[in-house]
Enzyme design. Structure first.
Site, PDB file in Angstrom:
ATOM      1  N   CYS A   2       0.877  -1.169   0.000  1.00 18.63           N
ATOM      2  CA  CYS A   2       0.000   0.000   0.000  1.00 18.63           C
ATOM      3  C   CYS A   2       0.908   1.211   0.000  1.00 18.63           C
ATOM      4  O   CYS A   2       1.632   1.458   0.971  1.00 18.63           O
ATOM      5  CB  CYS A   2      -0.907   0.013   1.231  1.00 18.63           C
ATOM      6  SG  CYS A   2      -1.943   1.499   1.324  1.00 18.63           S
ATOM      7  N   GLU A 104      -3.642   1.409  -6.422  1.00 22.61           N
ATOM      8  CA  GLU A 104      -2.676   0.407  -6.860  1.00 22.61           C
ATOM      9  C   GLU A 104      -2.570   0.523  -8.376  1.00 22.61           C
ATOM     10  O   GLU A 104      -3.443   1.097  -9.027  1.00 22.61           O
ATOM     11  CB  GLU A 104      -3.098  -1.012  -6.470  1.00 22.61           C
ATOM     12  CG  GLU A 104      -2.980  -1.326  -4.987  1.00 22.61           C
ATOM     13  CD  GLU A 104      -1.553  -1.315  -4.458  1.00 22.61           C
ATOM     14  OE1 GLU A 104      -0.611  -1.107  -5.269  1.00 22.61           O
ATOM     15  OE2 GLU A 104      -1.370  -1.483  -3.239  1.00 22.61           O
TER      16      GLU A 104
END
Length: 224
Positions: A2, A104
Site C-alpha cells: 500500500c 494500486e
C-alpha cells in the site's frame, strides 16, 4: 503493498464513524497521500480514542537513522511476529489509519494503469497499522507508523498481489486495546476484506506524482 491512499471524508463524519471527541489539528481533504508524509492515525489510551498525525514510514525506536522509514511503509501480516521491528509493536503499539480509498497500479499491455479501490458505499474505513517513537541524537522525537498488508481479495488480485489490511468495524476497538493481546486472535483479523463490499476503477496517471494532491485524482478515467 500500500503506497498511496485517500482521505477526503468530512471531519464531522469521520469523528462519528470512529467515535472521536475532536480532531486536534487542521483538517483538509487528501487526494493522494504518499509515504513520508504526516497522516492521521487513531490510537486508544485508557479506552479513549484520539487521533493525531504520524509520519508514514516506520522508524523503530532502536533504529540508528530515521532514513530506514522509507523502507518500512508496510508490514506483512504473515511475518509480524517474526520481524524484530514489528513483533513488539504488534503487542502494544497498534493503531488505525482512516482512509476512504487507496491506489494500486494494474499492469496493462501499454503500461501500468492506476486504480482507486474503495468501498461500494463510499464510506470510510480503517487500515490496521503499527506505530513507534524514535528519539534523534539531538533529543527530538519522531512519531511514525506503518500499514499492515495481506494477500489480495478478488477485487485487488487482478491489480496487485498485496492489499492493505482493512479492519472490520466490529474488530476496531479490540485492535486498539493496548491491554488486550491475544496474538492468535489478533493475527486472525489480518486477512483480506470482503470483496463484495469493495470496488475498483481506473484513475488518471496524475496520481503517480505525489505533488498532485487535488480532486481530479479521484475522477474515473478511461482505460489506458
Amino acid at each position: 503493498m500500500c503506497g498511496r491512499f485517500t482521505l477526503v471524508t468530512a471531519p464531522e463524519k469521520l469523528m462519528s464513524r470512529f467515535h472521536l471527541q475532536d480532531i486536534p489539528f487542521e483538517w483538509k481533504p487528501r487526494y493522494n497521500i504518499a509515504p513520508g508524509q504526516p497522516i492521521p492515525a487513531i490510537l486508544a489510551d485508557g479506552g479513549r480514542r484520539r487521533i493525531g498525525q504520524l509520519r508514514w514510514g516506520l522508524v523503530p525506536s532502536w533504529a540508528r537513522d530515521e532514513k530506514i522509514g522509507s523502507k518500512m511503509i508496510n508490514a506483512r501480516a504473515e511475518t509480524l511476529r517474526e520481524k524484530p521491528a514489528f513483533r513488539r509493536l504488534f503487542e502494544r503499539k497498534r493503531c488505525m489509519i482512516p482512509a476512504d480509498g487507496f491506489y494500486e497500479w494494474k499492469q496493462m499491455a501499454r503500461g501500468k494503469q492506476p486504480m482507486r479501490i474503495t468501498m461500494r458505499d463510499g464510506e470510510p474505513f480503517a487500515f490496521a497499522g503499527l506505530f513507534d517513537t524514535w528519539t534523534a541524537p539531538d533529543g527530538h522525537k519522531l512519531y511514525t507508523c506503518t500499514i499492515i498488508t495481506t494477500r489480495p481479495n478478488e477485487v485487488v488480485a487482478d491489480i496487485h498481489d498485496r492489499m492493505p489490511v482493512i479492519l472490520r468495524p466490529e474488530h476496531e476497538s479490540a485492535w486498539l486495546d493496548r491491554d488486550r493481546f491475544d496474538a492468535e486472535w489478533l493475527q486472525s483479523l489480518l486477512v483480506p476484506y470482503d470483496p463484495q463490499a469493495m470496488k475498483a476503477y481506473p484513475v488518471s496517471a496524475m496520481v503517480g506524482n505525489p505533488k498532485n494532491d487535488r480532486p481530479e485524482c479521484l475522477e474515473e478515467a478511461p482505460w489506458s
